[in-house]
Design a protein around this motif. Structure first.
Motif, PDB file in Angstrom:
ATOM      1  N   ILE A 117       0.892  -1.167   0.000  1.00 49.07           N
ATOM      2  CA  ILE A 117       0.000   0.000   0.000  1.00 49.07           C
ATOM      3  C   ILE A 117       0.923   1.208   0.000  1.00 49.07           C
ATOM      4  O   ILE A 117       1.797   1.326   0.860  1.00 49.07           O
ATOM      5  CB  ILE A 117      -0.923  -0.002   1.226  1.00 49.07           C
ATOM      6  N   GLU A 118       0.758   2.053  -1.024  1.00 48.77           N
ATOM      7  CA  GLU A 118       1.716   3.160  -1.114  1.00 48.77           C
ATOM      8  C   GLU A 118       1.070   4.500  -1.381  1.00 48.77           C
ATOM      9  O   GLU A 118      -0.067   4.605  -1.851  1.00 48.77           O
ATOM     10  CB  GLU A 118       2.846   2.832  -2.102  1.00 48.77           C
ATOM     11  N   GLU A 119       1.857   5.501  -1.058  1.00 50.41           N
ATOM     12  CA  GLU A 119       1.492   6.899  -1.260  1.00 50.41           C
ATOM     13  C   GLU A 119       1.207   7.156  -2.742  1.00 50.41           C
ATOM     14  O   GLU A 119       1.920   6.651  -3.608  1.00 50.41           O
ATOM     15  CB  GLU A 119       2.714   7.712  -0.792  1.00 50.41           C
ATOM     16  N   PHE A 120       0.177   7.955  -3.004  1.00 51.31           N
ATOM     17  CA  PHE A 120      -0.148   8.348  -4.375  1.00 51.31           C
ATOM     18  C   PHE A 120       0.745   9.526  -4.769  1.00 51.31           C
ATOM     19  O   PHE A 120       0.802  10.521  -4.062  1.00 51.31           O
ATOM     20  CB  PHE A 120      -1.622   8.744  -4.450  1.00 51.31           C
ATOM     21  N   LEU A 121       1.454   9.375  -5.880  1.00 47.50           N
ATOM     22  CA  LEU A 121       2.352  10.441  -6.327  1.00 47.50           C
ATOM     23  C   LEU A 121       1.688  11.246  -7.440  1.00 47.50           C
ATOM     24  O   LEU A 121       1.097  10.672  -8.355  1.00 47.50           O
ATOM     25  CB  LEU A 121       3.659   9.846  -6.852  1.00 47.50           C
ATOM     26  N   LYS A 122       1.848  12.572  -7.360  1.00 49.47           N
ATOM     27  CA  LYS A 122       1.297  13.440  -8.409  1.00 49.47           C
ATOM     28  C   LYS A 122       2.426  13.898  -9.318  1.00 49.47           C
ATOM     29  O   LYS A 122       3.524  14.190  -8.857  1.00 49.47           O
ATOM     30  CB  LYS A 122       0.668  14.672  -7.770  1.00 49.47           C
ATOM     31  N   GLU A 182       3.948  13.981 -13.742  1.00 48.60           N
ATOM     32  CA  GLU A 182       3.857  13.394 -15.070  1.00 48.60           C
ATOM     33  C   GLU A 182       4.785  12.184 -15.134  1.00 48.60           C
ATOM     34  O   GLU A 182       5.884  12.203 -14.586  1.00 48.60           O
ATOM     35  CB  GLU A 182       4.258  14.431 -16.127  1.00 48.60           C
ATOM     36  N   GLU A 183       4.311  11.142 -15.824  1.00 49.53           N
ATOM     37  CA  GLU A 183       5.117   9.906 -15.891  1.00 49.53           C
ATOM     38  C   GLU A 183       6.085   9.946 -17.070  1.00 49.53           C
ATOM     39  O   GLU A 183       5.822  10.592 -18.076  1.00 49.53           O
ATOM     40  CB  GLU A 183       4.189   8.706 -16.060  1.00 49.53           C
ATOM     41  N   ALA A 184       7.172   9.212 -16.947  1.00 47.83           N
ATOM     42  CA  ALA A 184       8.097   9.024 -18.065  1.00 47.83           C
ATOM     43  C   ALA A 184       8.758   7.663 -17.933  1.00 47.83           C
ATOM     44  O   ALA A 184       8.854   7.112 -16.833  1.00 47.83           O
ATOM     45  CB  ALA A 184       9.157  10.121 -18.067  1.00 47.83           C
ATOM     46  N   LEU A 195       8.264   4.593  -9.815  1.00 50.03           N
ATOM     47  CA  LEU A 195       6.987   3.901  -9.595  1.00 50.03           C
ATOM     48  C   LEU A 195       7.215   2.397  -9.615  1.00 50.03           C
ATOM     49  O   LEU A 195       6.619   1.656  -8.862  1.00 50.03           O
ATOM     50  CB  LEU A 195       5.988   4.253 -10.696  1.00 50.03           C
ATOM     51  N   GLU A 196       8.052   1.966 -10.540  1.00 50.14           N
ATOM     52  CA  GLU A 196       8.354   0.540 -10.661  1.00 50.14           C
ATOM     53  C   GLU A 196       9.584   0.382 -11.544  1.00 50.14           C
ATOM     54  O   GLU A 196       9.944   1.282 -12.287  1.00 50.14           O
ATOM     55  CB  GLU A 196       7.190  -0.212 -11.308  1.00 50.14           C
ATOM     56  N   TYR A 197      10.192  -0.795 -11.440  1.00 46.11           N
ATOM     57  CA  TYR A 197      11.267  -1.156 -12.366  1.00 46.11           C
ATOM     58  C   TYR A 197      10.751  -2.248 -13.294  1.00 46.11           C
ATOM     59  O   TYR A 197       9.968  -3.113 -12.885  1.00 46.11           O
ATOM     60  CB  TYR A 197      12.457  -1.763 -11.625  1.00 46.11           C
TER      61      TYR A 197
HETATM   62  P1  AMP Z   1       3.381   0.228 -12.033  1.00 48.48           P
HETATM   63  O1  AMP Z   1       3.060  -1.087 -12.654  1.00 48.48           O
HETATM   64  O2  AMP Z   1       3.855   0.160 -10.618  1.00 48.48           O
HETATM   65  O3  AMP Z   1       4.191   1.154 -12.907  1.00 48.48           O
HETATM   66  O4  AMP Z   1       1.991   0.985 -11.999  1.00 48.48           O
HETATM   67  C1  AMP Z   1       1.187   1.118 -13.141  1.00 48.48           C
HETATM   68  C2  AMP Z   1       0.667   2.526 -13.215  1.00 48.48           C
HETATM   69  O5  AMP Z   1      -0.016   2.870 -12.014  1.00 48.48           O
HETATM   70  C3  AMP Z   1       1.766   3.573 -13.343  1.00 48.48           C
HETATM   71  O6  AMP Z   1       2.180   3.737 -14.661  1.00 48.48           O
HETATM   72  C4  AMP Z   1       1.096   4.791 -12.769  1.00 48.48           C
HETATM   73  O7  AMP Z   1       0.245   5.381 -13.731  1.00 48.48           O
HETATM   74  C5  AMP Z   1       0.234   4.222 -11.678  1.00 48.48           C
HETATM   75  N1  AMP Z   1       0.935   4.271 -10.368  1.00 48.48           N
HETATM   76  C6  AMP Z   1       1.684   3.306  -9.794  1.00 48.48           C
HETATM   77  N2  AMP Z   1       2.154   3.677  -8.605  1.00 48.48           N
HETATM   78  C7  AMP Z   1       1.696   4.921  -8.386  1.00 48.48           C
HETATM   79  C8  AMP Z   1       1.833   5.873  -7.319  1.00 48.48           C
HETATM   80  N3  AMP Z   1       2.528   5.588  -6.213  1.00 48.48           N
HETATM   81  N4  AMP Z   1       1.232   7.070  -7.460  1.00 48.48           N
HETATM   82  C9  AMP Z   1       0.508   7.363  -8.567  1.00 48.48           C
HETATM   83  N5  AMP Z   1       0.327   6.522  -9.588  1.00 48.48           N
HETATM   84  C10 AMP Z   1       0.906   5.313  -9.521  1.00 48.48           C
END
Ligand code: AMP
Ligand code: GLY
Length: 422
Positions: free
Chosen positions: A184-189, A191-193, A282-284
């Motif tokens: 369970i994690e904090e929501f980040l605001k 733009e994604e890259a 967000l993830e690797y």
């Molecule tokens: P992930 O597979 O962890 O990259 O998550 C898939 C998508 O969920 C990401 O591309 C983000 O759009 C969204 N996401 C994952 N983690 C977060 C977070 N901590 N805060 C906001 N959006 C997230």
């Protein structure tokens, strides 16, 4: 050289397309491949996760270099299995691929080595997870630990959403054993890259930064998919930010993996959120992105076989990447209904006409041949990719190509690249 590429999507078509331009090539094989790949390589009917079958084939055909597209064979240990026999293969070992295979592993690694990421907690027990949620503000993000085909991340706006998400993962086991633990994690605001780099465990060479479009509908609406389009370069990753990402995320990750006894080689892909406080992971992923690879391969000027061979041999310090200055943009065309249920077998028309456009390449993903007819065979069907000077030209060209391609129920986003227009 004889090269074997593993996988059957748009990413693998782009890799094969680029490898086919190498002067070093004797023969390219792809397992299992698709009809687009079959125009450039010999497709072999072995599944991507049949690692025994693949190794037998590689020995028999004297494969000099293997490149793995999808994550599943990597997390199953295909690299270790090939290296046991002295075969050369590009990608991370089973222990290193855990960086994608287990989100709990990845989060704990980032915490231990101070790599910027969202605050989080791990739960094995449903009741503890529920108690934790009671005390927290929303939105929150609930994630299954293991591989879940991109569906294991649920953004929860309310407490009820979060309870449903935890139950779906831990009680209903929607993703099987992947849901034994949740984060369970904090929501980040922000733009994604997508930030991809090639590494041999010491040197880290960034590939050109990319922007993916995960949601199925325009304006980032609707459920997440594997990716509906991508472009490179992305203006949000400035030269300064790129250095910061290398110094605070990519290098520290590779060094951390070395310290943990899991030396990392292959592609390291960091999914980033560019927040007000800087870039956070967000993830690797332990592999090339799909569809990010399609625009990246169109821009790359180096011989890809040289780059991948240098990574396998630990000689990346001798490599310098050279990319086209133009912008490359990929629009993914999907079957109606994707990412939910969809029908297959719809005849695809107009590909040749679209491919005639200059600087346009149509990468196949979910296609099949039915006698001589090309038909749809997957959710993501084609990656229509174009290069142009500046984002507007690339957009116009890609959508001109898309407009020439037809099948019943074809869907695509109409706003790929729009965010890059300032
Ligand atoms: P992930 O597979 O962890 O990259 O998550 C898939 C998508 O969920 C990401 O591309 C983000 O759009 C969204 N996401 C994952 N983690 C977060 C977070 N901590 N805060 C906001 N959006 C997230
Ligand atoms: N496009 C996202 C991924 O490859 O995981």
């Amino acid at each position: 050289m004889n090269i074997l590429v593993i996988g059957s999507g748009g990413r693998e078509h782009a890799l094969v397309w680029k490898i086919a331009k190498s002067r070093k090539i004797k023969k390219i094989f792809c397992a299992p491949g698709n009809p687009g790949i079959a125009q450039l390589a010999e497709c072999v009917d072995i599944k991507a996760d049949d690692i025994k079958g693949l190794r037998e084939f590689a020995i028999k055909e004297k494969i000099d270099l293997m490149v793995v597209g999808p994550e599943l064979p990597l997390t199953l240990g295909i690299i270790d299995f090939f290296e046991e026999k002295g075969l050369k293969v590009f990608g991370p070992s089973k222990k290193a691929a855990e960086i994608e295979g287990s989100k709990v592993f990845a989060k704990n690694l980032m915490q231990k080595y101070s790599i910027p990421t969202a605050a989080y907690k791990v739960f094995k027990d449903l009741r503890n997870a529920k108690d934790y949620i009671k005390e927290h503000n929303f939105p929150l993000v609930v994630k299954a630990d293991g591989l879940a085909a991109g569906k294991g991340v649920i953004i929860c706006k309310t407490r009820e959403d979060a309870i449903d998400a935890i139950k779906l993962i831990m009680e209903k086991k929607a993703f099987g054993r992947a849901g034994d633990r949740v984060i369970i994690e904090e929501f980040l605001k922000g733009e994604e890259a997508s930030f991809l780099a090639i590494t041999d465990g010491k040197t880290v060479i960034p590939l050109p930064p990319c922007q993916d479009h995960k949601a199925i509908f325009d304006g980032d609406k609707g459920p997440n998919t594997g990716g509906m389009g991508a472009y490179s370069p992305t203006p949000i990753i400035t030269a300064k930010l790129k250095e910061e990402i290398i110094d605070s995320i990519m290098m520290p990750t590779v060094k951390a993996m070395e310290k943990e006894g899991r030396p990392y080689k292959g592609v390291l892909y960091a999914g980033l959120m560019i927040t007000e406080d800087g870039p956070k992971v967000l993830e690797y992923n332990c592999r090339f992105g799909d569809p990010e690879t399609q625009p990246i391969m169109m821009r790359l000027r180096n011989d890809l076989v040289d780059v991948l061979s240098a990574a396998v041999e630990g000689k990346l310090n001798k490599v310098k990447l050279n990319c086209d200055n133009k912008l490359a943009l990929c629009v993914v065309m999907t079957s109606k209904g994707y990412p939910g249920d969809y029908e297959k077998g719809k005849e695809i028309k107009g590909i040749e006409d679209a491919a005639r456009l200059k600087d346009v390449v149509i990468f196949h993903a979910g296609t099949a041949l039915n006698d001589t007819k090309l038909v749809t065979a997957g959710g993501r069907v084609l990656g229509v990719t174009a290069m142009g000077v500046g984002v507007k030209r690339a957009i116009n060209k890609a959508y001109e190509a898309v407009s020439r391609i037809k099948w019943e129920g074809a869907h695509y986003r109409k706003d790929i690249g729009k965010k890059a227009i300032k």
